[in-house]
Design a protein around this motif. Structure first.
Motif, PDB file in Angstrom:
ATOM      1  N   ASN A  15       0.827  -1.204   0.000  1.00 19.78           N
ATOM      2  CA  ASN A  15       0.000   0.000   0.000  1.00 19.78           C
ATOM      3  C   ASN A  15       0.866   1.262   0.000  1.00 19.78           C
ATOM      4  O   ASN A  15       0.621   2.202  -0.762  1.00 19.78           O
ATOM      5  CB  ASN A  15      -0.921  -0.006   1.227  1.00 19.78           C
ATOM      6  CG  ASN A  15      -1.811   1.230   1.285  1.00 19.78           C
ATOM      7  OD1 ASN A  15      -2.501   1.564   0.336  1.00 19.78           O
ATOM      8  ND2 ASN A  15      -1.780   1.924   2.416  1.00 19.78           N
ATOM      9  N   ASN A  19       1.034   3.992  -3.108  1.00 18.54           N
ATOM     10  CA  ASN A  19       0.704   5.399  -2.910  1.00 18.54           C
ATOM     11  C   ASN A  19       1.846   6.321  -3.337  1.00 18.54           C
ATOM     12  O   ASN A  19       1.614   7.404  -3.877  1.00 18.54           O
ATOM     13  CB  ASN A  19       0.343   5.657  -1.445  1.00 18.54           C
ATOM     14  CG  ASN A  19      -1.021   5.104  -1.086  1.00 18.54           C
ATOM     15  OD1 ASN A  19      -1.911   5.033  -1.921  1.00 18.54           O
ATOM     16  ND2 ASN A  19      -1.199   4.687   0.163  1.00 18.54           N
ATOM     17  N   LYS A  76      -5.496   4.176  -9.762  1.00 19.22           N
ATOM     18  CA  LYS A  76      -6.529   4.531  -8.782  1.00 19.22           C
ATOM     19  C   LYS A  76      -7.260   3.292  -8.284  1.00 19.22           C
ATOM     20  O   LYS A  76      -7.491   3.133  -7.074  1.00 19.22           O
ATOM     21  CB  LYS A  76      -7.523   5.518  -9.392  1.00 19.22           C
ATOM     22  CG  LYS A  76      -8.555   6.029  -8.391  1.00 19.22           C
ATOM     23  CD  LYS A  76      -9.492   7.028  -9.031  1.00 19.22           C
ATOM     24  CE  LYS A  76     -10.430   7.617  -7.990  1.00 19.22           C
ATOM     25  NZ  LYS A  76     -11.183   6.604  -7.228  1.00 19.22           N
ATOM     26  N   CYS A  79      -4.787   1.212  -6.025  1.00 16.01           N
ATOM     27  CA  CYS A  79      -4.540   1.847  -4.722  1.00 16.01           C
ATOM     28  C   CYS A  79      -5.773   1.800  -3.823  1.00 16.01           C
ATOM     29  O   CYS A  79      -5.661   1.607  -2.613  1.00 16.01           O
ATOM     30  CB  CYS A  79      -4.062   3.276  -4.919  1.00 16.01           C
ATOM     31  SG  CYS A  79      -2.383   3.393  -5.576  1.00 16.01           S
ATOM     32  N   ASP A  80      -6.956   1.973  -4.407  1.00 14.52           N
ATOM     33  CA  ASP A  80      -8.189   1.905  -3.620  1.00 14.52           C
ATOM     34  C   ASP A  80      -8.387   0.504  -3.037  1.00 14.52           C
ATOM     35  O   ASP A  80      -8.797   0.349  -1.878  1.00 14.52           O
ATOM     36  CB  ASP A  80      -9.399   2.278  -4.483  1.00 14.52           C
ATOM     37  CG  ASP A  80      -9.520   3.775  -4.704  1.00 14.52           C
ATOM     38  OD1 ASP A  80      -8.794   4.532  -4.036  1.00 14.52           O
ATOM     39  OD2 ASP A  80     -10.333   4.186  -5.562  1.00 14.52           O
ATOM     40  N   ARG A  83      -5.643  -0.128  -0.285  1.00 16.30           N
ATOM     41  CA  ARG A  83      -5.853   0.708   0.900  1.00 16.30           C
ATOM     42  C   ARG A  83      -6.964   0.153   1.794  1.00 16.30           C
ATOM     43  O   ARG A  83      -6.897   0.258   3.022  1.00 16.30           O
ATOM     44  CB  ARG A  83      -6.179   2.143   0.474  1.00 16.30           C
ATOM     45  CG  ARG A  83      -6.341   3.102   1.648  1.00 16.30           C
ATOM     46  CD  ARG A  83      -6.488   4.536   1.210  1.00 16.30           C
ATOM     47  NE  ARG A  83      -7.667   4.759   0.392  1.00 16.30           N
ATOM     48  CZ  ARG A  83      -7.637   5.014  -0.911  1.00 16.30           C
ATOM     49  NH1 ARG A  83      -6.490   5.057  -1.550  1.00 16.30           N
ATOM     50  NH2 ARG A  83      -8.753   5.228  -1.580  1.00 16.30           N
ATOM     51  N   LYS A  84      -7.991  -0.447   1.182  1.00 21.12           N
ATOM     52  CA  LYS A  84      -9.134  -0.946   1.955  1.00 21.12           C
ATOM     53  C   LYS A  84      -8.986  -2.402   2.385  1.00 21.12           C
ATOM     54  O   LYS A  84      -9.861  -2.940   3.075  1.00 21.12           O
ATOM     55  CB  LYS A  84     -10.410  -0.765   1.134  1.00 21.12           C
ATOM     56  CG  LYS A  84     -10.745   0.711   0.903  1.00 21.12           C
ATOM     57  CD  LYS A  84     -11.914   0.893  -0.053  1.00 21.12           C
ATOM     58  CE  LYS A  84     -12.190   2.377  -0.287  1.00 21.12           C
ATOM     59  NZ  LYS A  84     -13.256   2.615  -1.267  1.00 21.12           N
TER      60      LYS A  84
END
Length: 377
Positions: A15, A19, A76, A79-80, A83-84
C-alpha cells in the motif's frame, strides 16, 4: 501463449509503495497505460513503476513470487483496493490481462493492460554520480524551493531549481522574478563542473519520498535531458528543464548603505502581526522603516491599519522601503540562524538577507513602491 503472474506480499508495504508510485502516474493525459502502475515480478522481488513521460517513480519490495511476470493496472483502482484491504497479506494473480486480487475474504477481478505497452523509461549514463546526505539536500531545498516560480506567466526554466556542481561544492538556486534564494554547501565531488535545472514537482516528490529515511544518502545521476535520484528502495527519474536561467550574480547588489542585524524570530513575529489586515500581499505593501535601532512596520488596507516595531542593530542611513509581506516572511522563515543580516541600498534597491557570520544562504527580495501619505510611522 497465456501469460501468468502470481505473487503475495505484505499489504501495508504494498500500500505504501503504491501510494508513493502513484504520484508519478498521469492525471492530465488520458492514456490508459500511463494512468496505470507497471507491476513486474522477479524471483523474489516486486517492482512498481509510475511514469507520465516527464516524471517517474520506481520502487522495489520483497514478495513471495510463484510465477514471475508483468502487468499494468489502473493506479486509482489498485490503490483503492490495497488501501481498503483488511488482511496482512495480499495475493495478486494474472491470466493474460485478467487480474485477481485476494485480500482476506475479499476477492477482486479486474482488467489489466499488457506490460509490453508501457513506455520505456529514459536511461542516464556517463558522468560522475553525486552522493549527498538526505538531511543536507532537504535543508538546501527547504531554503530555496520557496523562491522557485510557479506562476503561469513565468519562464518555464524558472519553474525549476538550478543545481550548480563544481569540485567539492554544490549550489542550489531558486528564482521567480520577485525574489532569489541561493544555498551553498561543501560536499565530496570530483567530477566535471555541471549545471542542471530540476522541475519543482520533482524536487517536492523527492523530498516526500526521501523523508521515509532521513539518514539515507541520495545518489544523483545526471544526463543531458534527464536525471535520476536514488534513495533507499526508490528511484525517481525526471526530465530536466532547458533554457536561459537568470544571471543571478548580475542581479545581486554590490554595495549597501544600511546593514541591519535582527533576531530572526522577533522579525518574523513582528511581520506576522500585520497579516490580519493585509487583504492582498501584492496590493497592500508592508511599509518598513529601519532607523534608530528599530524595524518599524505598518500597512493599510480596507480592513484597517496596523503599526508595530521590534529591536534591531542598525548601521548606516535610515531606509523606508516597501515589501510584499509574504515574500519577506518566506525569506526570514527560510533562514536557519537565530540572527540574520539585512543589507539595504535604499528604498528601491533589492534587499539581501544573509547569515551574520557566513554566506551559506543568501536571499534577495525586490521592494514594492510605496504611496507616500505624508504620515510618519
Amino acid at each position: 501463449m497465456v501469460k501468468i503472474m502470481k505473487f503475495s506480499c505484505n499489504t501495508k508495504k504494498f500500500n505504501e509503495a503504491c501510494n508513493n508510485v502513484m504520484r508519478a502516474v498521469s492525471t492530465k493525459v488520458t492514456i490508459p497505460t500511463i494512468e496505470g502502475i507497471l507491476i513486474e515480478c522477479g524471483s523474489d522481488t516486486l517492482s512498481l513503476t509510475g511514469y507520465d513521460f516527464e516524471f517517474g517513480i520506481n520502487t522495489i519490495l520483497q514478495a513471495t513470487v510463484n510465477e514471475p511476470g508483468a502487468i499494468i493496472i489502473n493506479a486509482k483502482v489498485l490503490c483503492d483496493i490495497i488501501r481498503k484491504a483488511s488482511s496482512e497479506t495480499i495475493t495478486l494473480e494474472t491470466n493474460d490481462t485478467s487480474v485477481t486480487i485476494s485480500a482476506g475474504a475479499a476477492q477482486y477481478n479486474i482488467m489489466g493492460i499488457s506490460a509490453e505497452e508501457y513506455p520505456e523509461l529514459p536511461s542516464v549514463s556517463g558522468g560522475v554520480p553525486l552522493f549527498i546526505e538526505q538531511k543536507m539536500l532537504q535543508s538546501m531545498v527547504g531554503q530555496t524551493l520557496f523562491a522557485v516560480a510557479d506562476r503561469e506567466d513565468s519562464k518555464q526554466v524558472h519553474t525549476g531549481l538550478k543545481f550548480e556542481l563544481t569540485k567539492n561544492m554544490l549550489r542550489v538556486v531558486g528564482v521567480d522574478g520577485y525574489r532569489l534564494a541561493i544555498r551553498t554547501e561543501n560536499i565530496k565531488y570530483d567530477g566535471e563542473d555541471i549545471t542542471f535545472i530540476v522541475p519543482k514537482k520533482t524536487i517536492r516528490e523527492l523530498i516526500k519520498i526521501g523523508s521515509l529515511d532521513d539518514d539515507a544518502q541520495i545518489k544523483i545521476s545526471v544526463g543531458k535531458r534527464h536525471i535520476i535520484f536514488e534513495t533507499g528502495d526508490y528511484s525517481i527519474i525526471s526530465r530536466l528543464l532547458e533554457g536561459d536561467f537568470l544571471d543571478y550574480n548580475a542581479s545581486l547588489p554590490k554595495t549597501s548603505t544600511t546593514t541591519v542585524l535582527i533576531n530572526t524570530r522577533e522579525a518574523i513575529d513582528c511581520i506576522e502581526r500585520t497579516v490580519p489586515v493585509i487583504e492582498n500581499s501584492f496590493k497592500n505593501p508592508l511599509r518598513c522603516v529601519f532607523d534608530n535601532d528599530e524595524m518599524r512596520v505598518s500597512t493599510v488596507s480596507n480592513l484597517g491599519r496596523v503599526v508595530d516595531h521590534t529591536h534591531a542593530n542598525i548601521s548606516g542611513a535610515r531606509v523606508e522601503i516597501g515589501f510584499n509581506s509574504k515574500y519577506l516572511l518566506d525569506a526570514f522563515s527560510a533562514a536557519d540562524t537565530d540572527q540574520i543580516k539585512i543589507e539595504l541600498g535604499g528604498p528601491i534597491s533589492p534587499v539581501k538577507v544573509l547569515p551574520v557570520s557566513d554566506e551559506h544562504f543568501l536571499f534577495l527580495v525586490l521592494p514594492m513602491r510605496l504611496k507616500h501619505t505624508g504620515q510618519e510611522q
